[in-house]
Design a protein around this motif. Structure first.
Motif, PDB file in Angstrom:
ATOM      1  N   LEU A  15       0.948  65.567   1.931  1.00 25.62           N
ATOM      2  CA  LEU A  15       2.253  65.185   1.378  1.00 25.62           C
ATOM      3  C   LEU A  15       2.285  65.362  -0.138  1.00 25.62           C
ATOM      4  O   LEU A  15       3.311  65.790  -0.699  1.00 25.62           O
ATOM      5  N   LYS A  16       1.171  65.057  -0.802  1.00 29.10           N
ATOM      6  CA  LYS A  16       1.124  65.239  -2.255  1.00 29.10           C
ATOM      7  C   LYS A  16       1.204  66.723  -2.613  1.00 29.10           C
ATOM      8  O   LYS A  16       1.878  67.103  -3.584  1.00 29.10           O
ATOM      9  N   ALA A  17       0.549  67.580  -1.828  1.00 28.59           N
ATOM     10  CA  ALA A  17       0.602  69.021  -2.085  1.00 28.59           C
ATOM     11  C   ALA A  17       2.001  69.570  -1.842  1.00 28.59           C
ATOM     12  O   ALA A  17       2.483  70.438  -2.588  1.00 28.59           O
ATOM     13  N   ILE A  18       2.687  69.071  -0.809  1.00 27.26           N
ATOM     14  CA  ILE A  18       4.052  69.540  -0.533  1.00 27.26           C
ATOM     15  C   ILE A  18       5.002  69.124  -1.655  1.00 27.26           C
ATOM     16  O   ILE A  18       5.915  69.876  -2.035  1.00 27.26           O
ATOM     17  N   GLU A  19       4.795  67.937  -2.211  1.00 24.93           N
ATOM     18  CA  GLU A  19       5.631  67.508  -3.338  1.00 24.93           C
ATOM     19  C   GLU A  19       5.440  68.413  -4.549  1.00 24.93           C
ATOM     20  O   GLU A  19       6.379  68.652  -5.310  1.00 24.93           O
ATOM     21  N   GLU A  20       4.241  68.941  -4.722  1.00 30.49           N
ATOM     22  CA  GLU A  20       3.956  69.848  -5.831  1.00 30.49           C
ATOM     23  C   GLU A  20       4.214  71.311  -5.473  1.00 30.49           C
ATOM     24  O   GLU A  20       3.810  72.212  -6.203  1.00 30.49           O
ATOM     25  N   LYS A  21       4.861  71.541  -4.303  1.00 29.95           N
ATOM     26  CA  LYS A  21       5.209  72.890  -3.831  1.00 29.95           C
ATOM     27  C   LYS A  21       3.968  73.757  -3.670  1.00 29.95           C
ATOM     28  O   LYS A  21       3.932  74.925  -4.069  1.00 29.95           O
ATOM     29  N   LYS A  22       2.941  73.169  -3.060  1.00 29.88           N
ATOM     30  CA  LYS A  22       1.706  73.883  -2.762  1.00 29.88           C
ATOM     31  C   LYS A  22       1.389  73.715  -1.281  1.00 29.88           C
ATOM     32  O   LYS A  22       1.660  72.666  -0.706  1.00 29.88           O
ATOM     33  N   ARG A  23       0.795  74.761  -0.712  1.00 24.46           N
ATOM     34  CA  ARG A  23       0.455  74.744   0.704  1.00 24.46           C
ATOM     35  C   ARG A  23      -1.035  75.043   0.875  1.00 24.46           C
ATOM     36  O   ARG A  23      -1.686  75.599  -0.014  1.00 24.46           O
ATOM     37  N   LEU A  24      -1.556  74.704   2.057  1.00 17.34           N
ATOM     38  CA  LEU A  24      -2.991  74.820   2.282  1.00 17.34           C
ATOM     39  C   LEU A  24      -3.467  76.269   2.250  1.00 17.34           C
ATOM     40  O   LEU A  24      -4.567  76.555   1.769  1.00 17.34           O
ATOM     41  N   ASP A  25      -2.656  77.192   2.769  1.00 13.32           N
ATOM     42  CA  ASP A  25      -3.050  78.595   2.826  1.00 13.32           C
ATOM     43  C   ASP A  25      -2.578  79.393   1.627  1.00 13.32           C
ATOM     44  O   ASP A  25      -2.663  80.620   1.626  1.00 13.32           O
ATOM     45  N   GLY A  26      -2.070  78.727   0.591  1.00 15.50           N
ATOM     46  CA  GLY A  26      -1.680  79.412  -0.631  1.00 15.50           C
ATOM     47  C   GLY A  26      -0.299  80.029  -0.613  1.00 15.50           C
ATOM     48  O   GLY A  26       0.073  80.738  -1.559  1.00 15.50           O
ATOM     49  N   ARG A  27       0.496  79.788   0.422  1.00 10.96           N
ATOM     50  CA  ARG A  27       1.843  80.370   0.487  1.00 10.96           C
ATOM     51  C   ARG A  27       2.827  79.580  -0.370  1.00 10.96           C
ATOM     52  O   ARG A  27       2.576  78.430  -0.737  1.00 10.96           O
ATOM     53  N   GLN A  28       3.941  80.232  -0.623  1.00  9.31           N
ATOM     54  CA  GLN A  28       5.037  79.547  -1.281  1.00  9.31           C
ATOM     55  C   GLN A  28       5.886  78.812  -0.246  1.00  9.31           C
ATOM     56  O   GLN A  28       5.606  78.860   0.958  1.00  9.31           O
ATOM     57  N   THR A  29       6.922  78.155  -0.697  1.00 14.12           N
ATOM     58  CA  THR A  29       7.714  77.300   0.197  1.00 14.12           C
ATOM     59  C   THR A  29       8.398  78.098   1.293  1.00 14.12           C
ATOM     60  O   THR A  29       8.412  77.685   2.458  1.00 14.12           O
ATOM     61  N   TYR A  30       8.936  79.274   0.976  1.00  9.12           N
ATOM     62  CA  TYR A  30       9.713  80.059   1.930  1.00  9.12           C
ATOM     63  C   TYR A  30       8.952  81.276   2.455  1.00  9.12           C
ATOM     64  O   TYR A  30       9.571  82.194   2.994  1.00  9.12           O
ATOM     65  N   ASP A  31       7.645  81.291   2.312  1.00 13.87           N
ATOM     66  CA  ASP A  31       6.865  82.447   2.749  1.00 13.87           C
ATOM     67  C   ASP A  31       6.480  82.312   4.214  1.00 13.87           C
ATOM     68  O   ASP A  31       6.145  81.211   4.688  1.00 13.87           O
ATOM     69  N   TYR A  32       6.516  83.447   4.904  1.00 10.53           N
ATOM     70  CA  TYR A  32       6.037  83.539   6.282  1.00 10.53           C
ATOM     71  C   TYR A  32       4.567  83.960   6.272  1.00 10.53           C
ATOM     72  O   TYR A  32       4.112  84.624   5.337  1.00 10.53           O
TER      73      TYR A  32
END
Length: 421
Positions: A15-32
């Motif tokens: 949840l903290k990573a999502i708030e900072e617009k970061k994902r586990l696999d290094g993608r951006q928010t709208y990336d497939y």
């Protein structure tokens, strides 16, 4: 289905990573995630890899009787299988809530959207129609199963070919591929599902959630759309309330993703068509070929021409062998080496060997003394090649008188005498 719960530390980290617009696999928010589409050897077999989520779809057909109220329409059946091979959370032989939801969403996406002309599946009105069945098997679950299943199903339908049929009176003849070419299905458009995950009561939005992100999301929105920006189906789950602006934003993002995936499917179909003409098709041909060269040219190899010159050059370049061997490692215990300057490998030093020989001689002397005391045979010499004189007990009494004379008899040097009682 029993999902593996996340720990509080993992949940807080996600949840903290999502708030900072970061994902586990290094993608951006709208990336497939990276998408790969591969077709099998048979028509209608498709393998889709969406990140680590892997799905296989297989299309089959059968001649059946139509419904009475719709005698000119064929059938479209969809079946999704969640096996324990895809995830330990899936149970064999039980319809979980997730399985029912996926089947309903796939039917809305493909059958209710009228993407296939089901009237073209009619062979004889009121008697024979084609029944098209799509079986989707989940091979690995890493989130967003609905998107992967929709891509695999529509790609398999586009790739499928049904047999040609001939009608003569009341007889219906199904031709083999050797007799007549198979016929593709009539597909109007390709609806594709795009999933959106919401967090913190709709505050944050992610496209194409993975499995860990699905465990902490508050709601999920699935939009099925074609490249003409026509919404085929829309479904929300999770019990969150979405605003009109949020839905419109998701629909705009879905239109972009659907156009990209449609182009990817079209390109995969063209590549498969080209590969089939060249005689190369199937999953094995799509894998990268890493060939092994068995014969490798050696620079030190000597050919039959100019053997003497090349041999002389190789000998000159070679290093001279060392005069003495400094260290030798014996791989097998109990193996010894013999040679000048070679380290003893038996585990016995020379001094120890001399001590062993002296102790053997002392033991031998003690044994001889014991034999003398017990009246056993006594050897007077160590030589084995000289004559031996043996006195038997029977002749001992006869020669008692001659003992003095026999004692003065000269015995050759190095001869042996043995006395027995």
């Amino acid at each position: 289905m029993k999902e593996t719960p996340l720990s509080n530390c993992e949940r807080d980290f996600l949840l903290k990573a999502i708030e900072e617009k970061k994902r586990l696999d290094g993608r951006q928010t709208y990336d497939y995630r990276k998408t790969m589409i591969v077709f099998g050897t048979d028509f209608g077999c498709c393998f889709v890899e969406l990140g680590k989520t892997r799905v296989m779809a297989q299309v089959s057909c059968e001649l059946v009787a139509p419904k009475e109220n719709r005698p000119n329409e064929g059938f479209m059946l969809f079946n999704i299988e969640l096996s324990p091979m895809a995830s330990p959370a899936f149970e064999q032989g039980r319809q979980s809530e997730l399985l029912v939801k996926l089947n309903r969403q796939l039917e809305r996406c493909l059958r209710n959207s009228k993407c296939i002309d089901i009237e073209s599946l009619c062979v004889v009105s009121g008697e024979k129609v084609w029944q098209i069945r799509v079986d989707v098997h989940m091979l690995n679950h890493d989130g967003n199963l609905m998107d992967a299943a929709s891509i695999a199903a529509i790609a398999a339908l586009c790739h499928f070919r049904r047999p040609d049929v001939g009608i003569q009176g009341d007889e219906v003849t199904v031709y083999s591929p050797e007799e007549r070419d198979f016929i593709p299905l009539s597909i109007y458009h390709m609806p594709i599902s795009v999933s959106f995950a919401f967090f913190q009561k709709g505050t944050y939005l992610l496209v194409d959630p993975c499995e860990r992100e699905e465990c902490v999301m508050d709601g999920l929105l699935m939009i099925a759309m074609n490249k003409h920006r026509e919404i085929c189906s829309i479904q929300s789950s999770g019990g969150i309330m979405l605003l009109k602006e949020q839905v419109m934003r998701c629909s705009k993002i879905a239109s972009v993703k659907v156009s990209e995936i449609t182009e990817l499917i079209s390109k995969a179909l063209e590549n498969d068509k080209t590969a089939r003409k060249a005689g190369r098709c199937g999953f094995a041909e799509s894998m990268p070929q890493q060939r092994i060269t068995a014969l490798k040219k050696d620079e030190t190899a000597v050919e039959m021409t100019d053997v003497s010159e090349k041999a002389t050059g190789i000998i000159q370049k070679a290093e001279a062998p060392p005069s003495t061997i400094q260290q030798l490692v014996m791989p097998v215990p109990g193996v010894g080496l013999v040679g000048h300057g070679v380290q003893n490998s038996w585990g016995i030093d020379e001094d120890e060997q001399d001590e062993i020989e002296v102790s053997d001689e002392e033991a031998k002397m003690e044994m001889e003394q014991k034999q003398v005391e017990q009246g056993d045979v006594v050897e007077l010499s160590d030589s084995e090649e000289e004559d031996v004189v043996i006195l038997h007990p029977e002749t001992a009494d006869r020669n008692n008188k001659n003992t003095s004379s026999s004692s003065h008899q000269k015995v050759p040097a190095g001869s042996k005498k043995k006395l027995r009682k």
